[in-house]
Design an enzyme around this catalytic site. Sequence first.
Site, PDB file in Angstrom:
ATOM      1  NE  ARG A   1      -5.724   5.828   1.881  1.00  0.00           N
ATOM      2  CZ  ARG A   1      -5.846   4.578   2.316  1.00  0.00           C
ATOM      3  NH1 ARG A   1      -6.903   3.863   1.990  1.00  0.00           N
ATOM      4  NH2 ARG A   1      -4.925   4.044   3.066  1.00  0.00           N
TER       5      ARG A   1
ATOM      6  CD  GLU B   1      -5.441  -5.480   9.227  1.00  0.00           C
ATOM      7  OE1 GLU B   1      -4.890  -4.651   9.994  1.00  0.00           O
ATOM      8  OE2 GLU B   1      -5.755  -5.217   8.062  1.00  0.00           O
TER       9      GLU B   1
ATOM     10  CG  ASN C   1       1.512  -5.826   4.897  1.00  0.00           C
ATOM     11  OD1 ASN C   1       1.535  -5.544   3.694  1.00  0.00           O
ATOM     12  ND2 ASN C   1       0.733  -5.202   5.760  1.00  0.00           N
TER      13      ASN C   1
END
Length: 396
Positions: free
Chosen positions: A239, A382, A10
């Site tokens: 965010r 994941e 990743n």
Amino acid sequence: MNDDTILVINCGSSSLKFALFNATTLACIASGLAEKLSTPGATLSIKNGDTKSSANLNNADHSAAIAHVIESLKSISLLTKDPLGIGHRVVHGGEAFSDSVPIDNRVIAEIQKCAALAPLHNPANLLGIELMAELYPSVPQVAVFDTAFHQSLPETSYLYPIPYQLYTEHGIRRYGFHGTSHKYVAEIAANKLNKPLNQCNLITAHLGNGCSVTAIKQGVSVDTSMGLTPLEGLMMGTRSGDIDPGLFEFLCKTGMSSDSISQMLNKESGLKGLSGETNDMRTLFELADNGHERASLAIDVFCFKLVKYIAAMAASLPSIDALVFTGGIGENADRIRAAALEKLSIFGFKLSQELNNTNGESSGGRITEEGSTLAYVIPTNEELVIAKDTLKYAKK
Ligand code: ADP
């Protein structure tokens, strides 16, 4: 021992995460993180069973970091031969990919095209692919997209109510992210429900530093909270999630540049922005417990937005078989789950304090009482999904 492996990469803009899996058992045999790459503080940490090690990489860039990772894995005899396959997390697959794919030149060109939609992520993901291809030219590489699971969204969910040609000419639509995680926990939930996934109606909440919820109808994603970018939707660590788009013009008129507005919405908002302290939920709990009012406020707004969005996801479902919490906050923060379920009693949720306090450890993840609409804590993985998808195309 069988030493066939699958390597998962990743690659971020200044970091590189990896995980090495046994190709037969799919057990994770080592994982690690290289971060602050291309700075004097670059470090590499590796975990292998109970053993942890870390090293200063001193200005190493991505290429040097990958070389260190491979050397380290070889030196502890975990990578005794080439991996059978290398899987890459790719953030944006646009409309081109609804599943994981073996990487070839066409796939690379498509990922490059999608870079306009994910300028921070896709170029870094591509760099990882390029570097691994140089090191292992004959090993199959596979791309696993964050957006793929959400390619089943209906038009009503993915279109923004703006001029249609912005969609046809520029691909401006909602794509959704965290798809690998939502899909993984949905599969585990289906197992727990003892039903095939294509008969399950679920709401999955991935609450980590990034946060998103997804409505899954008969096994497929039909609505999700993130949109064109991972900025839309829930309040997150740094965010903002949803805001009035009019804010942009207002701030521009105060003299802020579009770059600084974007930086503020992505890096200085959310839990960090409202609390004025940190994006870390654990620290916010401590602060709130010690009377820090804005830490409490940030947690309350986080919970309110979460509840609102979970309720909005229900609009796409005929019924709710289960609500699933995952991600660092979803898996560990019992009080966030409790606050959310308390406000969702309209959907028939009855929290079990006892099961919730222990993250459902003794009940296979279930945190609700008998007779309640089900809610589960299901840890995401994941990397395992990427390893499994890579195995499909690995060298036999
Ligand atoms: P990322 O999205 O970067 O992978 P994670 O899924 O690890 O992040 O989630 C990080 C968030 O999970 C942080 O806000 C962290 O404080 C929170 N978290 C982790 N453990 C706990 C815990 N025991 N209680 C509350 N929050 C936790």
